[in-house]
Design a protein around this motif. Structure first.
Motif, PDB file in Angstrom:
ATOM      1  N   LYS A 140     -33.542  19.761  40.833  1.00  9.20           N
ATOM      2  CA  LYS A 140     -31.949  19.537  40.919  1.00  9.20           C
ATOM      3  C   LYS A 140     -31.231  18.221  41.252  1.00  9.20           C
ATOM      4  O   LYS A 140     -30.687  18.679  41.239  1.00  9.20           O
ATOM      5  CB  LYS A 140     -31.728  20.097  42.706  1.00  9.20           C
ATOM      6  N   ARG A 141     -31.835  17.355  42.238  1.00  6.46           N
ATOM      7  CA  ARG A 141     -31.520  16.041  42.226  1.00  6.46           C
ATOM      8  C   ARG A 141     -31.758  15.180  40.785  1.00  6.46           C
ATOM      9  O   ARG A 141     -30.397  14.494  40.292  1.00  6.46           O
ATOM     10  CB  ARG A 141     -32.406  14.838  43.064  1.00  6.46           C
ATOM     11  N   ALA A 142     -32.566  15.827  40.034  1.00  8.56           N
ATOM     12  CA  ALA A 142     -32.771  15.221  38.737  1.00  8.56           C
ATOM     13  C   ALA A 142     -31.346  15.982  37.634  1.00  8.56           C
ATOM     14  O   ALA A 142     -31.007  14.603  36.570  1.00  8.56           O
ATOM     15  CB  ALA A 142     -34.132  15.299  37.873  1.00  8.56           C
ATOM     16  N   ALA A 143     -30.950  17.113  38.490  1.00 11.38           N
ATOM     17  CA  ALA A 143     -30.245  18.135  36.992  1.00 11.38           C
ATOM     18  C   ALA A 143     -28.415  16.899  37.428  1.00 11.38           C
ATOM     19  O   ALA A 143     -27.820  17.377  36.315  1.00 11.38           O
ATOM     20  CB  ALA A 143     -30.175  19.630  37.371  1.00 11.38           C
ATOM     21  N   ALA A 144     -27.996  16.819  38.513  1.00 19.29           N
ATOM     22  CA  ALA A 144     -27.315  15.753  38.648  1.00 19.29           C
ATOM     23  C   ALA A 144     -27.082  14.825  37.956  1.00 19.29           C
ATOM     24  O   ALA A 144     -26.131  14.254  37.502  1.00 19.29           O
ATOM     25  CB  ALA A 144     -27.228  15.947  40.724  1.00 19.29           C
ATOM     26  N   LEU A 145     -28.158  13.993  37.274  1.00 20.21           N
ATOM     27  CA  LEU A 145     -28.436  12.437  36.727  1.00 20.21           C
ATOM     28  C   LEU A 145     -28.221  12.939  35.169  1.00 20.21           C
ATOM     29  O   LEU A 145     -28.727  12.611  34.433  1.00 20.21           O
ATOM     30  CB  LEU A 145     -29.576  11.906  36.923  1.00 20.21           C
ATOM     31  N   GLU A 146     -28.295  14.153  34.951  1.00 23.26           N
ATOM     32  CA  GLU A 146     -28.693  15.376  33.451  1.00 23.26           C
ATOM     33  C   GLU A 146     -29.905  14.596  33.128  1.00 23.26           C
ATOM     34  O   GLU A 146     -30.130  14.264  31.935  1.00 23.26           O
ATOM     35  CB  GLU A 146     -27.431  14.973  32.947  1.00 23.26           C
ATOM     36  N   ILE A 147     -30.751  15.016  34.155  1.00 17.02           N
ATOM     37  CA  ILE A 147     -32.462  14.552  33.377  1.00 17.02           C
ATOM     38  C   ILE A 147     -33.283  16.156  33.681  1.00 17.02           C
ATOM     39  O   ILE A 147     -32.818  16.649  34.992  1.00 17.02           O
ATOM     40  CB  ILE A 147     -33.110  13.313  33.929  1.00 17.02           C
ATOM     41  N   TYR A 148     -33.585  16.891  32.677  1.00 13.53           N
ATOM     42  CA  TYR A 148     -34.169  17.592  32.897  1.00 13.53           C
ATOM     43  C   TYR A 148     -35.545  17.997  32.718  1.00 13.53           C
ATOM     44  O   TYR A 148     -36.541  17.274  31.945  1.00 13.53           O
ATOM     45  CB  TYR A 148     -33.482  18.630  31.582  1.00 13.53           C
ATOM     46  N   GLU A 149     -36.308  19.013  33.475  1.00 10.29           N
ATOM     47  CA  GLU A 149     -37.769  19.200  32.910  1.00 10.29           C
ATOM     48  C   GLU A 149     -38.086  19.821  31.372  1.00 10.29           C
ATOM     49  O   GLU A 149     -36.903  20.191  30.768  1.00 10.29           O
ATOM     50  CB  GLU A 149     -37.976  20.550  33.746  1.00 10.29           C
ATOM     51  N   LEU A 150     -39.425  19.391  31.381  1.00  5.16           N
ATOM     52  CA  LEU A 150     -39.572  20.112  29.861  1.00  5.16           C
ATOM     53  C   LEU A 150     -39.872  21.289  30.070  1.00  5.16           C
ATOM     54  O   LEU A 150     -40.966  21.582  30.937  1.00  5.16           O
ATOM     55  CB  LEU A 150     -40.815  19.336  29.607  1.00  5.16           C
ATOM     56  N   ASN A 151     -39.616  22.552  29.518  1.00  4.18           N
ATOM     57  CA  ASN A 151     -40.043  23.826  29.134  1.00  4.18           C
ATOM     58  C   ASN A 151     -41.332  23.652  28.287  1.00  4.18           C
ATOM     59  O   ASN A 151     -42.037  24.919  28.726  1.00  4.18           O
ATOM     60  CB  ASN A 151     -39.278  24.501  28.722  1.00  4.18           C
ATOM     61  N   GLN A 152     -42.166  23.068  27.348  1.00  7.62           N
ATOM     62  CA  GLN A 152     -42.770  22.717  26.632  1.00  7.62           C
ATOM     63  C   GLN A 152     -44.133  21.777  27.242  1.00  7.62           C
ATOM     64  O   GLN A 152     -43.323  20.635  27.428  1.00  7.62           O
ATOM     65  CB  GLN A 152     -42.459  22.998  25.180  1.00  7.62           C
ATOM     66  N   PRO A 153     -45.773  21.555  26.806  1.00  2.00           N
ATOM     67  CA  PRO A 153     -45.834  21.044  27.345  1.00  2.00           C
ATOM     68  C   PRO A 153     -46.242  20.123  26.422  1.00  2.00           C
ATOM     69  O   PRO A 153     -45.416  19.781  25.730  1.00  2.00           O
ATOM     70  CB  PRO A 153     -47.291  21.495  26.919  1.00  2.00           C
ATOM     71  N   PRO A 154     -45.842  18.314  27.113  1.00  2.00           N
ATOM     72  CA  PRO A 154     -45.956  17.832  26.427  1.00  2.00           C
ATOM     73  C   PRO A 154     -47.393  17.651  24.969  1.00  2.00           C
ATOM     74  O   PRO A 154     -48.101  18.128  25.001  1.00  2.00           O
ATOM     75  CB  PRO A 154     -47.005  16.533  27.292  1.00  2.00           C
ATOM     76  N   ILE A 155     -46.666  16.193  23.757  1.00  2.00           N
ATOM     77  CA  ILE A 155     -46.953  16.328  22.894  1.00  2.00           C
ATOM     78  C   ILE A 155     -48.256  15.214  22.373  1.00  2.00           C
ATOM     79  O   ILE A 155     -47.952  13.986  22.323  1.00  2.00           O
ATOM     80  CB  ILE A 155     -46.612  16.782  22.145  1.00  2.00           C
ATOM     81  N   LYS A 156     -49.238  15.190  21.792  1.00  2.00           N
ATOM     82  CA  LYS A 156     -50.128  14.082  21.754  1.00  2.00           C
ATOM     83  C   LYS A 156     -49.759  13.388  21.049  1.00  2.00           C
ATOM     84  O   LYS A 156     -49.921  13.902  19.298  1.00  2.00           O
ATOM     85  CB  LYS A 156     -51.613  14.694  22.210  1.00  2.00           C
ATOM     86  N   ILE A 157     -49.412  12.179  20.356  1.00  2.00           N
ATOM     87  CA  ILE A 157     -49.202  11.028  19.514  1.00  2.00           C
ATOM     88  C   ILE A 157     -50.425  10.932  19.307  1.00  2.00           C
ATOM     89  O   ILE A 157     -50.618   9.872  19.809  1.00  2.00           O
ATOM     90  CB  ILE A 157     -47.811   9.888  19.614  1.00  2.00           C
ATOM     91  N   GLU A 158     -50.922  10.582  18.411  1.00  2.00           N
ATOM     92  CA  GLU A 158     -51.965  10.103  17.200  1.00  2.00           C
ATOM     93  C   GLU A 158     -51.528   8.725  15.764  1.00  2.00           C
ATOM     94  O   GLU A 158     -50.639   9.419  15.045  1.00  2.00           O
ATOM     95  CB  GLU A 158     -53.271  10.890  17.117  1.00  2.00           C
ATOM     96  N   VAL A 159     -52.312   7.483  16.346  1.00  2.00           N
ATOM     97  CA  VAL A 159     -51.474   7.082  15.267  1.00  2.00           C
ATOM     98  C   VAL A 159     -53.169   6.918  14.772  1.00  2.00           C
ATOM     99  O   VAL A 159     -53.897   6.076  15.794  1.00  2.00           O
ATOM    100  CB  VAL A 159     -50.960   5.919  16.321  1.00  2.00           C
ATOM    101  N   GLU A 160     -52.831   6.514  13.304  1.00  2.00           N
ATOM    102  CA  GLU A 160     -53.749   5.801  12.378  1.00  2.00           C
ATOM    103  C   GLU A 160     -54.146   4.467  12.056  1.00  2.00           C
ATOM    104  O   GLU A 160     -52.905   3.994  12.020  1.00  2.00           O
ATOM    105  CB  GLU A 160     -53.813   6.513  11.495  1.00  2.00           C
ATOM    106  N   GLN A 161     -55.841   3.580  11.572  1.00  2.00           N
ATOM    107  CA  GLN A 161     -55.259   2.417  12.791  1.00  2.00           C
ATOM    108  C   GLN A 161     -55.721   1.372  11.012  1.00  2.00           C
ATOM    109  O   GLN A 161     -56.556   3.008   9.736  1.00  2.00           O
ATOM    110  CB  GLN A 161     -56.214   1.709  13.056  1.00  2.00           C
TER     111      GLN A 161
END
Length: 127
Positions: free
Chosen positions: A106-127
């Motif tokens: 609720k306090r973060a919504a006042a700063l226009e920061i919202y919760e994610l509804n989907q799980p985080p995505i893993k980013i893979e970088v090829e070397q």
């Protein structure tokens, strides 16, 4: 011019007015009128034990007074501790309430920061 003269020395036990010198005991005899129940005067042999008893009574009164003051201070300190304990309990409850995820959202919504509804995505970088 007047002539020098010698002063007469006072005899021991006499006052300058010519009467007997007043001591503590004569003052006590005059003020309390002890001749009625003690006879001739204040018996000196009774003074040390009576003064010792008076000293013990004063020590008893003093220690009793200090003990009562100490009890009052202890009760005041206990009341203050209880008040502080109640304040701490209230503050802990408020902190626990405000740190819940829904309250933070609720306090973060006042700063226009919202919760994610989907799980985080893993980013893979090829070397």
């Amino acid at each position: 011019m007047s002539q020098n003269t010698f002063k007469k020395k006072l005899k021991a036990g006499n006052s300058p007015k010519g009467g007997p010198r007043k001591t503590v005991f004569t003052w006590i005899e005059e003020k309390l009128d002890v001749k009625g129940f003690l006879g001739e005067g204040v018996p000196v042999q009774f003074i040390p034990p009576v003064s010792f008893l008076v000293l013990l009574a004063l020590i008893y009164i003093y220690s009793n007074h200090r003990a009562e003051n100490m009890v009052r201070k202890i009760e005041k300190a206990q009341q203050e501790v209880e008040d502080l304990r109640a304040d701490v309990t209230t503050l802990e409850a408020e902190y626990m309430q405000s740190s819940m995820q829904s309250e933070v959202a609720k306090r973060a919504a006042a700063l226009e920061i919202y919760e994610l509804n989907q799980p985080p995505i893993k980013i893979e970088v090829e070397q």
